[in-house]
Design a protein around this motif. Structure first.
Motif, PDB file in Angstrom:
ATOM      1  N   SER A 173       0.837  -1.198   0.000  1.00  0.00           N
ATOM      2  CA  SER A 173       0.000   0.000   0.000  1.00  0.00           C
ATOM      3  C   SER A 173       0.869   1.243   0.000  1.00  0.00           C
ATOM      4  CB  SER A 173      -0.920   0.014   1.222  1.00  0.00           C
ATOM      5  OG  SER A 173      -1.500   1.293   1.411  1.00  0.00           O
ATOM      6  N   LEU A 174       0.591   2.133  -0.938  1.00  0.00           N
ATOM      7  CA  LEU A 174       1.292   3.412  -0.983  1.00  0.00           C
ATOM      8  C   LEU A 174       0.618   4.464  -0.107  1.00  0.00           C
ATOM      9  CD1 LEU A 174       1.894   3.463  -4.829  1.00  0.00           C
ATOM     10  CD2 LEU A 174       3.696   3.320  -3.089  1.00  0.00           C
ATOM     11  N   LYS A 175      -0.643   4.238   0.211  1.00  0.00           N
ATOM     12  CA  LYS A 175      -1.407   5.250   0.949  1.00  0.00           C
ATOM     13  C   LYS A 175      -1.279   5.085   2.455  1.00  0.00           C
ATOM     14  CE  LYS A 175      -6.105   7.119   1.448  1.00  0.00           C
ATOM     15  NZ  LYS A 175      -7.514   7.004   0.969  1.00  0.00           N
ATOM     16  N   PHE A 176      -1.447   3.864   2.942  1.00  0.00           N
ATOM     17  CA  PHE A 176      -1.506   3.647   4.384  1.00  0.00           C
ATOM     18  C   PHE A 176      -0.212   3.093   4.975  1.00  0.00           C
ATOM     19  CE2 PHE A 176      -6.189   3.202   3.468  1.00  0.00           C
ATOM     20  CZ  PHE A 176      -6.522   4.424   4.015  1.00  0.00           C
ATOM     21  N   GLY A 177       0.782   2.763   4.143  1.00  0.00           N
ATOM     22  CA  GLY A 177       2.028   2.253   4.684  1.00  0.00           C
ATOM     23  C   GLY A 177       1.867   0.890   5.310  1.00  0.00           C
ATOM     24  N   LEU A 178       1.438  -0.073   4.518  1.00  0.00           N
ATOM     25  CA  LEU A 178       1.197  -1.413   5.042  1.00  0.00           C
ATOM     26  C   LEU A 178       1.286  -2.426   3.912  1.00  0.00           C
ATOM     27  CD1 LEU A 178      -1.956  -2.230   4.039  1.00  0.00           C
ATOM     28  CD2 LEU A 178      -2.512  -0.549   5.782  1.00  0.00           C
ATOM     29  N   ILE A 179       1.271  -3.702   4.326  1.00  0.00           N
ATOM     30  CA  ILE A 179       1.160  -4.816   3.387  1.00  0.00           C
ATOM     31  C   ILE A 179      -0.147  -5.522   3.690  1.00  0.00           C
ATOM     32  CG2 ILE A 179       2.148  -7.009   2.639  1.00  0.00           C
ATOM     33  CD1 ILE A 179       4.904  -5.874   3.545  1.00  0.00           C
ATOM     34  N   SER A 180      -1.005  -5.619   2.690  1.00  0.00           N
ATOM     35  CA  SER A 180      -2.289  -6.296   2.846  1.00  0.00           C
ATOM     36  C   SER A 180      -2.126  -7.763   2.452  1.00  0.00           C
ATOM     37  CB  SER A 180      -3.354  -5.636   1.961  1.00  0.00           C
ATOM     38  OG  SER A 180      -4.550  -6.398   1.954  1.00  0.00           O
ATOM     39  N   ARG A 181      -2.483  -8.680   3.372  1.00  0.00           N
ATOM     40  CA  ARG A 181      -2.463 -10.105   3.036  1.00  0.00           C
ATOM     41  C   ARG A 181      -3.883 -10.569   2.777  1.00  0.00           C
ATOM     42  NH1 ARG A 181      -3.208 -15.070   5.441  1.00  0.00           N
ATOM     43  NH2 ARG A 181      -3.412 -14.190   7.547  1.00  0.00           N
ATOM     44  N   LEU A 182      -4.099 -11.095   1.572  1.00  0.00           N
ATOM     45  CA  LEU A 182      -5.415 -11.573   1.161  1.00  0.00           C
ATOM     46  C   LEU A 182      -5.415 -13.098   1.185  1.00  0.00           C
ATOM     47  CD1 LEU A 182      -5.895  -9.185  -1.888  1.00  0.00           C
ATOM     48  CD2 LEU A 182      -6.817  -8.886   0.411  1.00  0.00           C
ATOM     49  N   ASP A 183      -6.302 -13.665   1.982  1.00  0.00           N
ATOM     50  CA  ASP A 183      -6.451 -15.114   2.046  1.00  0.00           C
ATOM     51  C   ASP A 183      -7.278 -15.570   0.851  1.00  0.00           C
ATOM     52  OD1 ASP A 183      -6.297 -17.677   3.740  1.00  0.00           O
ATOM     53  OD2 ASP A 183      -8.428 -17.503   3.302  1.00  0.00           O
ATOM     54  N   ARG A 184      -6.778 -16.582   0.152  1.00  0.00           N
ATOM     55  CA  ARG A 184      -7.441 -17.039  -1.065  1.00  0.00           C
ATOM     56  C   ARG A 184      -8.124 -18.384  -0.840  1.00  0.00           C
ATOM     57  NH1 ARG A 184      -4.584 -18.592  -6.845  1.00  0.00           N
ATOM     58  NH2 ARG A 184      -6.488 -19.350  -7.842  1.00  0.00           N
ATOM     59  N   ASP A 185      -9.388 -18.444  -1.173  1.00  0.00           N
ATOM     60  CA  ASP A 185     -10.157 -19.681  -1.159  1.00  0.00           C
ATOM     61  C   ASP A 185     -10.749 -19.850  -2.555  1.00  0.00           C
ATOM     62  OD1 ASP A 185     -11.683 -21.896  -0.661  1.00  0.00           O
ATOM     63  OD2 ASP A 185     -13.103 -20.917   0.691  1.00  0.00           O
TER      64      ASP A 185
END
Length: 367
Positions: free
Chosen positions: A309-321
């Motif tokens: 993320s460029l806006k919030f300064g984080l890494i988003s982890r998306l769980d995939r099913d």
């Protein structure tokens, strides 16, 4: 593989002290491996454990396994305006035989600038790209310095995918006579594969694989060889899309966001013949690089999608099913300030580029 592991260990010795980062899988040790970077955009690994990093102003860095930092010459001239410049870097699977490297960048054109893709061979001493040539260039760019897209992915069959943004010209993303707002698919010499979806369509650009994208800045293959792309929405509506041959992803006719003014985009969120995102963020996170994790060091994360993320300064982890994605966690600390790229190293470590810190970080279990 052994050489890569030894090189990773050497880099760890050369780097600063590890910091601890909390994740759902426990503590992770995060080390600043490369510092002093200016607007880093893309990172890629060489078979000998070396690393290539692009800086948006036009510099390509080669960090050798012993930590020596080299400026690589032979980089194409870039139009470093706004969001443009030297962007992604990709090292293909056969680099050990070909020494070929691919770079995406913004190129000066009559009407402004457009996204381009260049190839060159890294010299034996690692100091120069030789025989650098442009193998793809948008047919018609636009003025202004935004929405270049520009991620490069090597497909399972060896062809290349390149993402392009709409260049701020929204209707062009629905115009098959232009490359704007598309995923491009070409052979490594720049030629058009015969099985591209629009090769026989009058007036269409034959390199187009999918279209209707706004500004796709993250792309990755899953274990099945399927391409996934994330893209910036306007205000809300950042998307993750599973890319299908010839598909239309709707921009600017459908979107889950609004214009920055608050006005409605297009006709709403759905239209026959247009694909739905697998996941979207509202509010926007300004997604950047994307990685689909193998599970090498964190088995519980196998197949999960990681997006900077460029806006919030984080890494988003998306769980995939299957084809369903759920945001499972947000990994964040000072090190994740404006994450521009995120990749898996040959040893299973997760590396990410922080624009805010001007550094490349390596994350492994522990801490």
């Amino acid at each position: 593989m052994l050489r890569s592991l030894l090189a990773a260990a050497l880099l760890a010795l050369l780097a600063g002290p590890a910091l601890a980062l909390d994740t759902s899988a426990g503590r992770a040790a995060v080390t600043a491996e490369i510092t002093g970077l200016e607007e880093p955009w893309g990172i890629a690994f060489l078979p000998d454990g070396g690393i290539l990093v692009t800086e948006r102003d036009g510099r390509l860095l080669h960090i050798r396994p012993d930590g020596t930092r080299l400026d690589v010459s032979g980089v194409p001239e870039v139009e470093a305006e706004g969001q443009g410049g030297l962007l992604d870097v990709m090292v293909p699977r056969d680099f050990a035989e070909t020494r070929e490297v691919f770079l995406s960048f913004s190129i000066r054109q009559d009407d402004g600038a457009g996204t381009a893709l260049a190839a060159g061979s890294l010299s034996a001493d690692g100091t120069a790209l030789e025989g650098t040539r442009v193998i793809f260039e948008m047919s018609e760019g636009s003025s202004g310095g935004r929405h270049f897209g520009s991620r490069i992915v090597e497909a399972a069959d060896g062809h290349l995918f390149l993402t392009t943004g709409d260049r701020g010209n929204r209707p062009s993303a629905q115009d098959l006579s232009r490359h704007n707002g598309s995923v491009i698919r070409i052979a490594r010499d720049g030629s058009v594969p015969a099985d591209n979806p629009f090769t026989g369509t009058p007036g269409a650009e034959p390199e187009i694989w999918s279209y209707g994208h706004r500004n796709p800045q993250g792309a990755a293959l899953d274990a099945d060889g399927t391409l996934w792309v994330n893209e910036h929405g306007a205000r809300g509506g950042d998307e993750v899309n599973r890319i299908a041959k010839g598909a239309n992803y709707g921009w600017p006719i459908i979107s889950y966001g609004t214009h920055y003014s608050g006005a409605k985009i297009g006709i709403g969120t759905a239209q026959d013949g247009m694909e739905q995102p697998v996941h979207y963020w509202d509010p926007s996170i300004a997604p950047s690089g994307m990685m689909i994790y193998s599970g090498a060091l964190w088995p519980e994360w196998a197949g999960d999608i990681f997006v900077g993320s460029l806006k919030f300064g984080l890494i988003s982890r998306l769980d995939r099913d299957g084809d369903r994605l759920t945001e499972a966690e947000r990994i964040e600390d000072d090190e994740t300030a404006r994450v521009r790229d995120i990749v898996e190293a040959p040893d299973g470590a997760i590396w990410f580029l922080s624009v805010g810190q001007g550094a490349a970080y390596r994350m492994v279990p522990g801490g």
